[in-house]
Scaffold this motif. Sequence first.
Motif, short mmCIF file in Angstrom:
data_model
loop_
_atom_site.label_atom_id
_atom_site.label_comp_id
_atom_site.label_asym_id
_atom_site.label_seq_id
_atom_site.Cartn_x
_atom_site.Cartn_y
_atom_site.Cartn_z
N ASP A 63 13.25 44.54 37.85
CA ASP A 63 14.37 44.11 38.67
C ASP A 63 15.16 43.01 37.95
OD1 ASP A 63 13.67 45.79 40.72
OD2 ASP A 63 12.75 44.25 41.97
N PRO A 64 16.45 43.24 37.67
CA PRO A 64 17.27 42.16 37.12
C PRO A 64 17.66 41.19 38.24
CG PRO A 64 18.60 44.12 37.37
CD PRO A 64 17.21 44.49 37.80
N ILE A 65 17.53 39.89 37.97
CA ILE A 65 17.88 38.85 38.94
C ILE A 65 19.02 38.03 38.36
CG2 ILE A 65 17.04 36.91 40.30
CD1 ILE A 65 15.49 39.46 40.88
N PHE A 66 20.00 37.72 39.21
CA PHE A 66 21.11 36.87 38.77
C PHE A 66 21.25 35.69 39.71
CE2 PHE A 66 22.05 40.82 36.62
CZ PHE A 66 22.46 40.38 35.36
N ILE A 67 21.83 34.62 39.14
CA ILE A 67 22.06 33.40 39.89
C ILE A 67 23.39 33.47 40.62
CG2 ILE A 67 22.56 30.93 39.65
CD1 ILE A 67 20.49 30.82 37.42
N ALA A 68 23.37 33.08 41.89
CA ALA A 68 24.59 32.93 42.67
C ALA A 68 24.91 31.45 42.78
CB ALA A 68 24.42 33.54 44.07
N PRO A 69 25.88 30.95 42.02
CA PRO A 69 26.22 29.52 42.09
C PRO A 69 26.73 29.13 43.47
CG PRO A 69 27.13 30.55 40.11
CD PRO A 69 26.65 31.65 41.00
N ALA A 70 26.56 27.86 43.80
CA ALA A 70 26.91 27.38 45.14
C ALA A 70 28.39 27.57 45.45
CB ALA A 70 26.53 25.91 45.27
N ARG A 71 29.24 27.39 44.45
CA ARG A 71 30.68 27.49 44.69
C ARG A 71 31.30 28.59 43.85
NH1 ARG A 71 29.06 22.26 45.03
NH2 ARG A 71 29.76 21.04 46.82
N ALA A 72 30.62 29.72 43.77
CA ALA A 72 31.09 30.81 42.93
C ALA A 72 32.29 31.51 43.55
CB ALA A 72 29.96 31.83 42.72
N ALA A 73 33.10 32.09 42.68
CA ALA A 73 34.23 32.90 43.12
C ALA A 73 33.71 34.17 43.79
CB ALA A 73 35.12 33.26 41.94
N GLU A 74 34.54 34.74 44.64
CA GLU A 74 34.14 35.94 45.38
C GLU A 74 33.73 37.06 44.44
OE1 GLU A 74 36.48 38.83 48.39
OE2 GLU A 74 36.08 36.80 49.12
N GLU A 75 34.45 37.22 43.34
CA GLU A 75 34.16 38.30 42.40
C GLU A 75 32.77 38.11 41.78
OE1 GLU A 75 35.03 41.94 40.82
OE2 GLU A 75 36.21 40.76 42.25
N THR A 76 32.40 36.86 41.52
CA THR A 76 31.07 36.58 40.97
C THR A 76 29.98 36.92 41.98
OG1 THR A 76 31.88 34.83 39.52
CG2 THR A 76 29.54 34.78 40.08
N LEU A 77 30.18 36.50 43.22
CA LEU A 77 29.18 36.78 44.25
C LEU A 77 29.03 38.28 44.49
CD1 LEU A 77 29.96 33.98 46.86
CD2 LEU A 77 28.15 34.03 45.13
N LYS A 78 30.13 38.97 44.44
CA LYS A 78 30.09 40.43 44.60
C LYS A 78 29.28 41.06 43.47
CE LYS A 78 33.94 42.25 45.83
NZ LYS A 78 35.33 42.80 45.78
N GLY A 79 29.49 40.57 42.25
CA GLY A 79 28.75 41.10 41.10
C GLY A 79 27.27 40.78 41.18
N VAL A 80 26.95 39.57 41.60
CA VAL A 80 25.55 39.16 41.74
C VAL A 80 24.84 40.03 42.77
CG1 VAL A 80 24.03 37.32 42.56
CG2 VAL A 80 25.87 36.80 40.94
N ALA A 81 25.48 40.24 43.92
CA ALA A 81 24.88 41.06 44.99
C ALA A 81 24.69 42.50 44.55
CB ALA A 81 25.75 41.00 46.23
N LYS A 82 25.64 43.02 43.80
CA LYS A 82 25.57 44.42 43.34
C LYS A 82 24.51 44.60 42.26
CE LYS A 82 28.33 48.06 41.15
NZ LYS A 82 29.67 48.41 40.59
N SER A 83 24.37 43.62 41.37
CA SER A 83 23.54 43.80 40.18
C SER A 83 22.11 43.30 40.34
CB SER A 83 24.19 43.07 38.99
OG SER A 83 25.48 43.58 38.73
#
Length: 288
Positions: free
Chosen positions: A150-170
């Motif tokens: 399982d690949p795990i990614f960090i969701a920064p506290a103040r991340a842009a929406e595009e980053t959060l979307k990528g983290v959730a997807k990946s």
Amino acid sequence: MSPRYENLFSSLHERGEGAFVPFIMLGDPTPEDSLKIVRTVVAAGADALELGVPFSDPVADGPTIQASHLRALDGGATVDNALELISTIRTEFPELPIGMLIYGNVAFTRGFDRFYTEFAQAGADSILLPDVPVREGAPFIAAAQKADIDPIFIAPARAAEETLKGVAKSSQGYIYAISRDGVTGTEKQSETLGLEEVVSNIQRFDGPPVLLGFGISEPTHVQDAIAAGAAGAITGSAMTKIIDRHVSRETDTDGIPLEGTPGRIDNETALHEELTEFVSRMKAATQK
């Protein structure tokens, strides 16, 4: 998602609990000592493990965990004996989710396919590369999925929406959400204000369960994380500080630890009693 993570989160949900996940640096202060520490924290109630592989330039970590990297390296830690330790831990705890925190240079050096395959064969369920953002993650994700990691990614506290979307997807297994800006460490505490917003921002994109980390050092921090909607919390520096207090090293005439000298635990009984008490309190705080 790894079936071990899926089974864990499902079981905890049924019991009305969150997950408590301690971080332990493999090889700190020696490989044998870190294995004993793992056994202690699992017996004390850890729901899963996040295990570090020592690296010489841990840019995402604060002073406490940086020191554990270097202490482990001085004690003879290597990637190969980290893999041996994981195999032993997997044999002893066949149902326990094991997540790895490893810096990207290790993957580059060993080659992506070999890197992920070796850790999968050793028994790891997931790998988080803290210095690889999701926007650069495609080759890592492909190699991880090929090896059933399982690949795990960090969701920064103040991340842009595009980053959060990528983290959730990946991300698979879980998402590592940062409860505050900065590097690891208890010098800057978890910020309880805004935790609900941090969690809800990530959950909008229907990813795997969220675990909150960075600055989680007290039972109240765990309670706040779960109250905010997280599936649990990860604690690293607070755990590492306990180990640090019980490890001594050779020093020079000014009392400064000598580089390259391995550390030794002064009082194993005291260390393991303190770890047991800490993990037990943090786990108790996961009751919803």
